[in-house]
Design a protein around this motif. Structure first.
Motif, mmCIF file in Angstrom:
data_model
loop_
_atom_site.group_PDB
_atom_site.id
_atom_site.type_symbol
_atom_site.label_atom_id
_atom_site.label_comp_id
_atom_site.label_asym_id
_atom_site.label_seq_id
_atom_site.Cartn_x
_atom_site.Cartn_y
_atom_site.Cartn_z
ATOM 1 N N ILE A 86 -2.492 38.737 -17.392
ATOM 2 C CA ILE A 86 -1.716 40.003 -17.898
ATOM 3 C C ILE A 86 -1.782 41.055 -17.078
ATOM 4 O O ILE A 86 -1.104 42.183 -17.189
ATOM 5 N N THR A 87 -2.832 41.245 -16.014
ATOM 6 C CA THR A 87 -3.254 42.247 -15.096
ATOM 7 C C THR A 87 -2.500 42.040 -13.717
ATOM 8 O O THR A 87 -2.543 42.804 -12.890
ATOM 9 N N ARG A 88 -1.824 40.802 -13.690
ATOM 10 C CA ARG A 88 -1.104 40.550 -12.316
ATOM 11 C C ARG A 88 0.420 40.148 -12.754
ATOM 12 O O ARG A 88 0.662 39.059 -12.968
ATOM 13 N N ARG A 89 1.449 41.218 -12.487
ATOM 14 C CA ARG A 89 2.651 40.933 -12.744
ATOM 15 C C ARG A 89 3.332 39.586 -12.084
ATOM 16 O O ARG A 89 4.128 38.910 -12.535
ATOM 17 N N SER A 90 2.929 39.610 -10.775
ATOM 18 C CA SER A 90 3.332 38.375 -9.960
ATOM 19 C C SER A 90 3.071 37.324 -10.547
ATOM 20 O O SER A 90 3.980 36.175 -10.600
ATOM 21 N N SER A 91 2.040 37.024 -11.236
ATOM 22 C CA SER A 91 1.734 35.734 -11.913
ATOM 23 C C SER A 91 2.964 35.258 -13.248
ATOM 24 O O SER A 91 3.064 34.369 -13.433
ATOM 25 N N PHE A 92 3.048 36.568 -13.785
ATOM 26 C CA PHE A 92 3.857 36.437 -14.886
ATOM 27 C C PHE A 92 5.576 35.928 -14.230
ATOM 28 O O PHE A 92 6.323 35.341 -14.817
ATOM 29 N N GLU A 93 5.771 36.805 -13.264
ATOM 30 C CA GLU A 93 7.055 36.526 -12.851
ATOM 31 C C GLU A 93 7.339 34.922 -12.070
ATOM 32 O O GLU A 93 8.258 34.579 -11.893
ATOM 33 N N ASN A 94 6.060 34.516 -11.696
ATOM 34 C CA ASN A 94 6.084 33.146 -11.231
ATOM 35 C C ASN A 94 6.369 32.165 -12.414
ATOM 36 O O ASN A 94 6.200 30.959 -12.058
ATOM 37 N N VAL A 95 6.089 32.661 -13.582
ATOM 38 C CA VAL A 95 6.058 31.521 -14.864
ATOM 39 C C VAL A 95 7.331 30.775 -14.907
ATOM 40 O O VAL A 95 7.190 29.359 -15.004
ATOM 41 N N THR A 96 8.373 31.191 -14.307
ATOM 42 C CA THR A 96 9.699 30.733 -14.317
ATOM 43 C C THR A 96 9.598 29.495 -13.285
ATOM 44 O O THR A 96 10.235 28.400 -13.648
ATOM 45 N N LYS A 97 8.827 29.906 -12.324
ATOM 46 C CA LYS A 97 8.823 28.552 -11.208
ATOM 47 C C LYS A 97 7.956 27.206 -11.701
ATOM 48 O O LYS A 97 8.315 26.280 -11.594
ATOM 49 N N TRP A 98 6.938 27.780 -12.397
ATOM 50 C CA TRP A 98 6.007 26.727 -12.799
ATOM 51 C C TRP A 98 6.652 26.078 -13.845
ATOM 52 O O TRP A 98 6.613 24.805 -14.098
ATOM 53 N N LEU A 99 7.497 26.641 -14.902
ATOM 54 C CA LEU A 99 8.346 26.031 -15.889
ATOM 55 C C LEU A 99 9.199 25.359 -15.444
ATOM 56 O O LEU A 99 9.461 24.031 -15.939
ATOM 57 N N TYR A 100 9.901 25.369 -14.191
ATOM 58 C CA TYR A 100 10.955 24.549 -13.548
ATOM 59 C C TYR A 100 10.184 23.223 -13.213
ATOM 60 O O TYR A 100 10.604 22.038 -13.198
ATOM 61 N N GLU A 101 9.056 23.451 -12.644
ATOM 62 C CA GLU A 101 8.239 22.331 -12.195
ATOM 63 C C GLU A 101 7.656 21.499 -13.208
ATOM 64 O O GLU A 101 7.797 19.973 -13.073
ATOM 65 N N ILE A 102 7.398 21.821 -14.391
ATOM 66 C CA ILE A 102 6.864 21.167 -15.436
ATOM 67 C C ILE A 102 7.987 20.551 -15.971
ATOM 68 O O ILE A 102 7.815 19.079 -16.427
ATOM 69 N N ARG A 103 9.024 21.201 -16.095
ATOM 70 C CA ARG A 103 10.336 20.365 -16.847
ATOM 71 C C ARG A 103 11.023 19.253 -15.802
ATOM 72 O O ARG A 103 11.584 18.322 -16.240
ATOM 73 N N GLU A 104 10.673 19.467 -14.554
ATOM 74 C CA GLU A 104 11.323 18.409 -13.567
ATOM 75 C C GLU A 104 10.330 17.260 -13.483
ATOM 76 O O GLU A 104 10.814 16.138 -13.704
ATOM 77 N N PHE A 105 9.111 17.494 -13.612
ATOM 78 C CA PHE A 105 7.847 16.049 -13.567
ATOM 79 C C PHE A 105 7.550 15.754 -14.999
ATOM 80 O O PHE A 105 6.913 14.790 -15.040
ATOM 81 N N GLY A 106 7.478 16.540 -15.824
ATOM 82 C CA GLY A 106 7.188 16.251 -17.147
ATOM 83 C C GLY A 106 8.150 15.733 -18.063
ATOM 84 O O GLY A 106 9.093 15.820 -17.769
ATOM 85 N N SER A 107 7.536 15.359 -19.246
ATOM 86 C CA SER A 107 8.426 14.486 -20.408
ATOM 87 C C SER A 107 9.319 15.751 -20.689
ATOM 88 O O SER A 107 8.958 16.734 -21.025
#
Length: 222
Positions: free
Chosen positions: A88-109
């Motif tokens: 919550i103290t690093r906005r860049s980590s929040f902005e990267n959530v969408t990137k991680w979410l894409y990866e999760i949905r690509e490789f996960g069930s």
């Protein structure tokens, strides 16, 4: 919440993964459990009781490999849940959530339970991402959401319980649907072979209840 007893003593074994930028506190969240280091990845076990079922969850951490983009599909294979963590103290980590979410949905069930976790809530004075922003993103992406503090152990147990409870609900519903479909098929087959005047039967209700306490700050959007 129990200890890391043998798998055969548990009703279910679920795999979950920790995902997010390096330095957001994933390993600190894991350290609140009984961790067991391995080569290239770390994981911890946690036994959680949901209703009358004892569930053993195996939570995997990237052990810093995300900085090298070395996470592969094998990391997500078999995972029924994911904790997507940002700082919550690093906005860049929040902005990267969408990137991680894409990866999760690509490789996960497709029905993986994803909990968006805003970590380091104890550093509110340095906050760059509001709780409302996190909640809004979770609602938009149909994720569960909670803020935690791994340092002060705030909502850490709650976030794991929330994820495992939701996984159990989905698994139980799948099992119920499968049994219902099997029963319907069997009944239909018998009905086609049985004379009308001899038909009859006993109705069986298959219900697997889940009893869990609602956790503070926890939301799950569907």
């Amino acid at each position: 919440m129990g200890d890391s007893s043998c798998e055969e003593e548990c009703d279910y074994l679920f795999k979950a993964v920790l995902v997010g930028d390096s330095g957001v506190g994933k390993s600190n969240l894991l350290s609140r459990l009984d961790s067991k280091p391995t080569i290239g990845v770390e994981f911890a076990y946690r036994n959680i009781r949901v209703g009358d079922k004892l569930i053993k969850s195996q939570i995997w951490d990237t052990a810093g490999q995300e900085r090298f983009r070395a996470i592969t599909s094998s990391y997500y294979r078999g995972a029924l849940g994911a904790l997507l963590v940002y700082d919550i103290t690093r906005r860049s980590s929040f902005e990267n959530v969408t990137k991680w979410l894409y990866e999760i949905r690509e490789f996960g069930s497709s029905d993986m339970v994803i909990v968006l976790v805003g970590n380091k809530s104890d550093l509110g004075h340095s906050r760059e991402v509001s709780e409302e922003e996190g909640r809004s993103l979770a609602e938009l992406e149909s994720l569960c959401f909670m803020e935690t503090s791994a340092l002060e152990n705030i909502h850490v147990e709650a976030v794991f319980l929330a994820m495992v409870t939701k996984i159990h609900q989905i698994v139980s519903q799948k099992s119920l649907n499968a049994k219902t479909n099997e029963a319907t098929t069997t009944t239909s087959t018998i009905a086609t072979r049985t004379p009308t005047n001899l038909r009859g039967g006993k109705e069986i209700n298959l219900i697997d209840e889940v009893s869990a306490t609602k956790q503070v700050g926890y939301c799950c959007y569907s």
